[in-house]
Design an enzyme around this catalytic site. Structure first.
Site, PDB file in Angstrom:
ATOM      1  N   GLU A   1      42.573  44.619  45.736  1.00 16.33           N
ATOM      2  CA  GLU A   1      44.130  44.134  46.212  1.00 16.33           C
ATOM      3  C   GLU A   1      44.578  44.237  44.875  1.00 16.33           C
ATOM      4  O   GLU A   1      45.800  44.810  44.823  1.00 16.33           O
ATOM      5  CB  GLU A   1      44.341  42.582  46.133  1.00 16.33           C
TER       6      GLU A   1
ATOM      7  N   SER B   1      44.559  37.033  43.790  1.00 12.92           N
ATOM      8  CA  SER B   1      42.615  37.778  44.234  1.00 12.92           C
ATOM      9  C   SER B   1      42.258  38.874  44.011  1.00 12.92           C
ATOM     10  O   SER B   1      43.598  39.986  44.208  1.00 12.92           O
ATOM     11  CB  SER B   1      43.618  37.489  46.137  1.00 12.92           C
TER      12      SER B   1
ATOM     13  N   ARG C   1      48.480  44.271  52.993  1.00 14.16           N
ATOM     14  CA  ARG C   1      48.349  44.173  50.882  1.00 14.16           C
ATOM     15  C   ARG C   1      48.842  45.269  50.683  1.00 14.16           C
ATOM     16  O   ARG C   1      48.389  45.992  50.119  1.00 14.16           O
ATOM     17  CB  ARG C   1      46.955  43.856  50.980  1.00 14.16           C
TER      18      ARG C   1
HETATM   19  C1  LIG Z   1      48.109  32.796  40.386  1.00 15.57           C
HETATM   20  C2  LIG Z   1      48.448  34.081  41.750  1.00 15.57           C
HETATM   21  C3  LIG Z   1      48.623  33.630  42.619  1.00 15.57           C
HETATM   22  C4  LIG Z   1      48.984  34.402  44.216  1.00 15.57           C
HETATM   23  N1  LIG Z   1      49.205  34.819  45.542  1.00 15.57           N
HETATM   24  C5  LIG Z   1      49.293  35.862  46.330  1.00 15.57           C
HETATM   25  C6  LIG Z   1      49.196  35.225  47.595  1.00 15.57           C
HETATM   26  O1  LIG Z   1      49.407  33.930  47.626  1.00 15.57           O
HETATM   27  N2  LIG Z   1      49.730  36.346  48.638  1.00 15.57           N
HETATM   28  C7  LIG Z   1      50.245  37.713  48.493  1.00 15.57           C
HETATM   29  O2  LIG Z   1      50.253  38.325  49.154  1.00 15.57           O
HETATM   30  N3  LIG Z   1      49.745  37.645  46.326  1.00 15.57           N
HETATM   31  C8  LIG Z   1      49.844  36.900  46.028  1.00 15.57           C
HETATM   32  N4  LIG Z   1      49.156  36.988  44.614  1.00 15.57           N
HETATM   33  C9  LIG Z   1      48.930  38.721  44.087  1.00 15.57           C
HETATM   34  C10 LIG Z   1      51.808  38.887  43.837  1.00 15.57           C
HETATM   35  O3  LIG Z   1      51.635  37.804  42.993  1.00 15.57           O
HETATM   36  C11 LIG Z   1      51.753  39.498  44.328  1.00 15.57           C
HETATM   37  O4  LIG Z   1      51.148  41.200  45.284  1.00 15.57           O
HETATM   38  C12 LIG Z   1      53.115  40.292  44.233  1.00 15.57           C
HETATM   39  O5  LIG Z   1      53.987  40.498  45.029  1.00 15.57           O
HETATM   40  C13 LIG Z   1      52.918  41.296  43.418  1.00 15.57           C
HETATM   41  O6  LIG Z   1      53.736  41.478  42.768  1.00 15.57           O
HETATM   42  P1  LIG Z   1      54.583  41.914  41.515  1.00 15.57           P
HETATM   43  O7  LIG Z   1      56.443  42.056  40.564  1.00 15.57           O
HETATM   44  O8  LIG Z   1      54.303  40.927  40.361  1.00 15.57           O
HETATM   45  O9  LIG Z   1      53.840  43.087  40.868  1.00 15.57           O
HETATM   46  P2  LIG Z   1      53.852  44.073  40.286  1.00 15.57           P
HETATM   47  O10 LIG Z   1      52.041  43.775  39.459  1.00 15.57           O
HETATM   48  O11 LIG Z   1      53.924  44.274  38.792  1.00 15.57           O
HETATM   49  O12 LIG Z   1      53.094  45.568  40.882  1.00 15.57           O
HETATM   50  C14 LIG Z   1      52.520  45.864  41.669  1.00 15.57           C
HETATM   51  C15 LIG Z   1      53.016  46.716  42.270  1.00 15.57           C
HETATM   52  O13 LIG Z   1      53.898  47.621  42.886  1.00 15.57           O
HETATM   53  C16 LIG Z   1      54.384  48.147  42.237  1.00 15.57           C
HETATM   54  N5  LIG Z   1      56.017  47.670  41.673  1.00 15.57           N
HETATM   55  C17 LIG Z   1      56.024  47.130  41.586  1.00 15.57           C
HETATM   56  N6  LIG Z   1      57.841  46.374  41.405  1.00 15.57           N
HETATM   57  C18 LIG Z   1      57.997  48.349  42.031  1.00 15.57           C
HETATM   58  C19 LIG Z   1      59.713  48.696  42.933  1.00 15.57           C
HETATM   59  N7  LIG Z   1      60.796  47.582  41.948  1.00 15.57           N
HETATM   60  N8  LIG Z   1      59.433  49.766  43.341  1.00 15.57           N
HETATM   61  C20 LIG Z   1      58.518  50.017  43.909  1.00 15.57           C
HETATM   62  N9  LIG Z   1      57.790  49.557  43.395  1.00 15.57           N
HETATM   63  C21 LIG Z   1      57.130  48.923  42.552  1.00 15.57           C
HETATM   64  C22 LIG Z   1      54.057  48.352  41.341  1.00 15.57           C
HETATM   65  O14 LIG Z   1      53.835  49.763  40.639  1.00 15.57           O
HETATM   66  C23 LIG Z   1      52.332  48.069  42.009  1.00 15.57           C
HETATM   67  O15 LIG Z   1      51.548  49.287  42.098  1.00 15.57           O
HETATM   68  C24 LIG Z   1      49.467  36.249  43.400  1.00 15.57           C
HETATM   69  C25 LIG Z   1      49.213  36.008  42.529  1.00 15.57           C
HETATM   70  C26 LIG Z   1      48.891  35.693  41.002  1.00 15.57           C
HETATM   71  C27 LIG Z   1      48.238  35.715  39.433  1.00 15.57           C
END
Ligand SMILES: Cc1cc2nc3c(=O)[nH]c(=O)nc-3n(C[C@H](O)[C@H](O)[C@H](O)COP(=O)(O)OP(=O)(O)OC[C@H]3O[C@@H](n4cnc5c(N)ncnc54)[C@H](O)[C@@H]3O)c2cc1C
Length: 301
Positions: free
Chosen positions: A295, A224, A175
């Site tokens: 996380e 998580s 992560r």
């Molecule tokens: C119902 C649910 C289930 C989930 N299941 C999983 C799972 O099975 N496995 C898992 O690993 N995670 C899971 N997650 C967590 C989440 O979906 C992941 O961490 C996902 O990859 C985050 O992506 P995001 O675009 O929403 O990031 P954000 O929440 O928008 O950002 C996360 C981080 O990434 C950075 N960031 C975002 N986009 C960029 C970019 N383009 N360039 C540089 N930095 C950037 C942000 O600054 C921040 O630090 C789950 C979440 C939910 C709500």
């Protein structure tokens, strides 16, 4: 005032002031962003970053907000989001995809399935964008981004340049990665393997079904809350062992289906979620000796 004028003139269609961030987080919580900027393309993004630097504004990069809790008092400076123009998928070689930084993971999984590319099925279970997922090294079911990534293209927010970084030059861990905080990922190349469409579909449906059984859906959560300590010591096990499953703070509770998922039941404040996090972390430490690490990302004032 000068700042406001320059911003509003140059970026008027893409920049808004005092924008509620609750619509941009899966928790549906958070105060206002001082500025919210949605970049149309990389040149405009660079131009904006130069303006931001001149005015010494703090920046926050946001993907799909599925791993981010914004605090109640909002976020100072500019929150930067990539617009829908950064959401695209191209098959650039037989089994290699180029995807825009804002592309949702599940769309990549769908595209790969249509092209009979396997090993990307796990992406159908992650609700984020590829940019956020690379930063988080997201994954499930024995797979994660580090295993399918070839390279990224990013904008350096300090040098205002575009760079390409190969996967071999990135250190990935559970992560997270060692990528510098001042990069905005604008695209990525990922590799699938050749497979059979019906088998890919079966695997993908199986993953989605498994998720439905083990995790809650249709709720306001960021998944998580804490990282697992190890395969044997998963965060949910420790939370259960410490007897925290029924803890609550205001309208922030813990999912009965998966006790590492913290939930806004509708009327919680971000501070309720944060207080619940602190309460659980303390109890788990007392009862099990384990020091749970977050996380989710908590951002803001
Ligand atoms: C119902 C649910 C289930 C989930 N299941 C999983 C799972 O099975 N496995 C898992 O690993 N995670 C899971 N997650 C967590 C989440 O979906 C992941 O961490 C996902 O990859 C985050 O992506 P995001 O675009 O929403 O990031 P954000 O929440 O928008 O950002 C996360 C981080 O990434 C950075 N960031 C975002 N986009 C960029 C970019 N383009 N360039 C540089 N930095 C950037 C942000 O600054 C921040 O630090 C789950 C979440 C939910 C709500």
């Amino acid at each position: 005032m000068i700042l406001k004028n320059t911003f509003s003139q140059k970026f008027k269609n893409n920049l808004n002031e005092n924008v509620s961030l609750s619509n941009y987080s899966w928790f549906n919580l958070g105060g206002n962003a001082e500025y919210l900027f949605k970049a149309n393309d990389k040149n405009q993004l660079i131009e904006f970053l130069q303006e931001v630097e001149k005015n010494k504004l703090k920046i926050t990069i946001l993907g799909a907000g599925s791993n981010t809790l914004f605090r109640d008092n909002g976020v100072k400076g500019a929150v930067i989001k990539l617009s829908k123009d950064f959401s695209y998928i191209k098959l650039i070689d037989n089994n290699i995809l180029e995807v825009g930084g804002a592309t949702l993971d599940r769309k990549i999984a769908e595209f790969a399935k249509k092209k009979s590319l396997c090993n990307l099925e796990f992406l159908s279970c992650i609700p984020g964008s590829i940019g956020g997922s690379i930063i988080m090294n997201s994954g499930c079911y024995e797979n994660d981004i580090s295993k399918v990534l070839i390279s990224i293209k990013a904008i350096d927010t300090k040098k205002f340049t575009e760079i390409e970084i190969k996967k071999e030059d990135i250190e990935f861990y559970y992560r997270g990665t060692n990528l510098p905080k001042d990069l905005i990922i604008i695209s990525a190349k990922i590799r699938g393997s050749f497979g059979k469409k019906d088998e890919i579909e079966k695997k993908q449906n199986n993953f989605i079904e498994k998720k439905k059984l083990s995790q809650p859906s249709q709720i306001k959560t960021c998944g998580s809350t804490f990282k697992n300590i190890s395969k044997e010591k998963k965060a949910w096990m420790l939370i259960k062992e410490a007897g925290c499953e029924n803890y609550k703070e205001g309208d922030a509770t813990i999912s009965q289906k998966h006790c590492n998922f913290f939930v806004n039941n509708g009327n919680a404040k971000s501070s309720d979620i944060e207080n619940l996090i602190k309460k659980v972390k303390k109890k788990v430490q007392e009862k099990t000796g384990a020091d749970l690490e977050l996380e989710i990302k908590i951002v803001g004032e």
